[in-house]
Design a protein around this motif. Structure first.
Motif, PDB file in Angstrom:
ATOM      1  N   VAL A  76       0.857  -1.182   0.000  1.00 52.81           N
ATOM      2  CA  VAL A  76       0.000   0.000   0.000  1.00 52.81           C
ATOM      3  C   VAL A  76       0.896   1.236   0.000  1.00 52.81           C
ATOM      4  N   ARG A  77       0.647   2.126  -0.955  1.00 54.65           N
ATOM      5  CA  ARG A  77       1.413   3.369  -1.021  1.00 54.65           C
ATOM      6  C   ARG A  77       0.660   4.438  -0.236  1.00 54.65           C
ATOM      7  N   SER A  78       1.317   5.024   0.739  1.00 41.78           N
ATOM      8  CA  SER A  78       0.665   6.047   1.565  1.00 41.78           C
ATOM      9  C   SER A  78       0.696   7.396   0.844  1.00 41.78           C
ATOM     10  N   SER A  79      -0.006   8.352   1.404  1.00 45.16           N
ATOM     11  CA  SER A  79      -0.094   9.678   0.788  1.00 45.16           C
ATOM     12  C   SER A  79       1.263  10.369   0.698  1.00 45.16           C
ATOM     13  N   ASN A  80       2.202   9.964   1.558  1.00 45.29           N
ATOM     14  CA  ASN A  80       3.533  10.588   1.496  1.00 45.29           C
ATOM     15  C   ASN A  80       4.480   9.840   0.548  1.00 45.29           C
ATOM     16  N   GLY A  81       3.956   8.808  -0.125  1.00 50.85           N
ATOM     17  CA  GLY A  81       4.743   8.115  -1.134  1.00 50.85           C
ATOM     18  C   GLY A  81       5.433   6.855  -0.669  1.00 50.85           C
ATOM     19  N   SER A  82       5.479   6.610   0.650  1.00 50.19           N
ATOM     20  CA  SER A  82       6.158   5.407   1.132  1.00 50.19           C
ATOM     21  C   SER A  82       5.258   4.178   0.917  1.00 50.19           C
ATOM     22  N   VAL A  83       5.890   3.039   0.696  1.00 54.62           N
ATOM     23  CA  VAL A  83       5.153   1.801   0.467  1.00 54.62           C
ATOM     24  C   VAL A  83       5.249   0.929   1.712  1.00 54.62           C
ATOM     25  N   ASP A  84       4.095   0.497   2.214  1.00 52.45           N
ATOM     26  CA  ASP A  84       4.021  -0.381   3.379  1.00 52.45           C
ATOM     27  C   ASP A  84       3.451  -1.725   2.957  1.00 52.45           C
ATOM     28  N   MET A  85       3.910  -2.780   3.589  1.00 50.52           N
ATOM     29  CA  MET A  85       3.323  -4.098   3.387  1.00 50.52           C
ATOM     30  C   MET A  85       2.280  -4.286   4.496  1.00 50.52           C
ATOM     31  N   ARG A  86       1.069  -4.655   4.091  1.00 50.83           N
ATOM     32  CA  ARG A  86      -0.018  -4.816   5.061  1.00 50.83           C
ATOM     33  C   ARG A  86      -0.758  -6.119   4.828  1.00 50.83           C
TER      34      ARG A  86
END
Length: 145
Positions: A76-86
């Motif tokens: 998932v790409r957050s609004s600040n551009g970082s990608v998190d695995m969820r």
């Protein structure tokens, strides 16, 4: 066959029967692709995902440990551009007195005002968002019995 889309506001309240949560505040976010629910307590044991949704600070916290045999890990790409695995689980949501299937990612939303975010993946085929409106589904359910 084209289905008429329902108008939903920028916020509402919904039930998530499979998750044993009723009347929780949700934020409609056309900027988000996926939908997510607040969860800090997640554990994967022998191929089964165990999670306790919300947290003790939330009024609807029930402390029940839910188990998901079917789940996946998604980026998932957050609004600040970082990608998190969820972790992503399948649930259902009741809006406008109708039950829909929904995919939810589990994420820490404790800093957010709304514990549930509903994104485009769920909204697009069914709803049109009017940002001037709030609690359309919830208010309709209170007045039509």
């Amino acid at each position: 066959m084209t289905t008429k889309k329902i108008i939903i506001g920028r916020t509402d309240r919904a039930d998530f029967p499979k998750l044993q949560i009723e009347g929780i505040d949700i934020k409609i976010d056309t900027g988000a692709y996926t939908s997510s629910i607040h969860c800090k307590d997640i554990e994967e044991i022998n191929g089964v995902l165990h999670a306790t949704l919300l947290d003790v600070e939330h009024e609807l916290y029930h402390g029940k440990r839910l188990s998901f045999e079917e789940y996946k890990v998604t980026s998932v790409r957050s609004s600040n551009g970082s990608v998190d695995m969820r972790y992503e689980v399948q649930g259902n949501i009741r809006l406008f007195k109708k039950l829909y299937k929904i995919s939810l990612t589990l994420s820490n939303r404790e800093e957010m005002r709304y514990p549930v975010l509903i994104g485009r993946k769920f909204l697009s085929p069914r709803f049109i968002v009017d940002p001037e409106l709030q609690d359309v589904s919830y208010l309709q359910s209170q007045h039509e019995d």
